[in-house]
Design an enzyme around this catalytic site. Structure first.
Site, mmCIF file in Angstrom:
data_model
loop_
_atom_site.group_PDB
_atom_site.id
_atom_site.type_symbol
_atom_site.label_atom_id
_atom_site.label_comp_id
_atom_site.label_asym_id
_atom_site.label_seq_id
_atom_site.Cartn_x
_atom_site.Cartn_y
_atom_site.Cartn_z
ATOM 1 N N HIS A 99 -40.264 12.072 54.872
ATOM 2 C CA HIS A 99 -38.996 11.602 55.440
ATOM 3 C C HIS A 99 -38.570 10.365 54.659
ATOM 4 C CE1 HIS A 99 -36.021 10.029 58.230
ATOM 5 N NE2 HIS A 99 -36.679 8.897 58.246
ATOM 6 N N HIS B 26 -61.102 11.292 56.743
ATOM 7 C CA HIS B 26 -62.049 11.351 55.632
ATOM 8 C C HIS B 26 -62.797 12.672 55.737
ATOM 9 C CE1 HIS B 26 -60.862 7.271 54.977
ATOM 10 N NE2 HIS B 26 -61.193 6.976 56.222
ATOM 11 N N GLU C 143 -52.138 3.808 50.780
ATOM 12 C CA GLU C 143 -50.999 2.930 51.063
ATOM 13 C C GLU C 143 -50.337 2.442 49.781
ATOM 14 O OE1 GLU C 143 -49.474 -0.746 53.837
ATOM 15 O OE2 GLU C 143 -51.421 0.172 54.247
ATOM 16 N N GLY D 281 -35.552 7.861 55.091
ATOM 17 C CA GLY D 281 -34.389 7.467 55.866
ATOM 18 C C GLY D 281 -33.877 6.104 55.461
ATOM 19 N N ARG E 254 -64.537 14.449 52.916
ATOM 20 C CA ARG E 254 -65.689 14.681 52.041
ATOM 21 C C ARG E 254 -66.151 13.362 51.447
ATOM 22 N NH1 ARG E 254 -67.610 18.931 49.316
ATOM 23 N NH2 ARG E 254 -65.900 20.259 49.975
ATOM 24 N N GLY F 285 -45.554 -1.593 55.007
ATOM 25 C CA GLY F 285 -46.294 -0.628 55.792
ATOM 26 C C GLY F 285 -46.194 -0.924 57.278
#
Length: 142
Positions: free
Chosen positions: A103, A86, A59, A105, A88, A79
């Site tokens: 994207h 996940h 994030e 926008g 490994r 966000g």
């Protein structure tokens, strides 16, 4: 190696990213690269990289990439949704995240993030959706 934009270098370090040791290595319109140590700050009780730390890294990469593509005087990015698979386990070393926009926008952005270990093996794949919001009033921007 590209130089980071001034606005990135001036971000406060007393954040979750700072606490986890996340370092931004590259930030362009095409991609964002960051590293994070796998150490006592980022491991879960079994000694493995914590999935939440991977998501925080993802994030962070997406948010900075999205912020680089808006007018930061008038807009912010926040966000809306993030997921991660996940793949490994990692016990130590440094992981590297590379985020690319899927994207871009006017009101939202979607970023794809891959996190790999030092051997280049895929550790986590994530997708993050961010809202582009207009800042309100003259004192809204810090």
């Amino acid at each position: 190696m590209p130089t980071l934009p001034e606005w990135v270098r001036s971000l406060p370090s007393a954040t979750l990213a700072g606490a986890l040791g996340i370092e931004i290595v590259e930030l362009t319109d095409e991609r964002v690269v960051a590293t994070m140590p796998v150490d006592d700050r980022t491991r879960q009780p079994y000694g493995l990289l914590h999935g939440g730390a991977s998501i925080a890294l993802a994030e962070t990469v997406a948010s900075l990439g999205a912020a680089g593509r808006v007018d930061r005087e008038r807009q912010a990015v926040v966000g809306q949704e993030i997921n991660g698979n996940h793949i490994r386990a990692v016990r130590d070393g440094v992981v590297r995240a590379v985020g690319t926009p899927l994207h871009v926008g006017r009101t939202s952005q979607v970023w794809s993030i891959e996190i790999r270990d030092e051997a280049g093996r895929l550790v986590c794949v994530s997708r993050c959706t961010l809202a582009v919001v207009e800042l309100q009033g003259p004192g809204a921007r810090r």
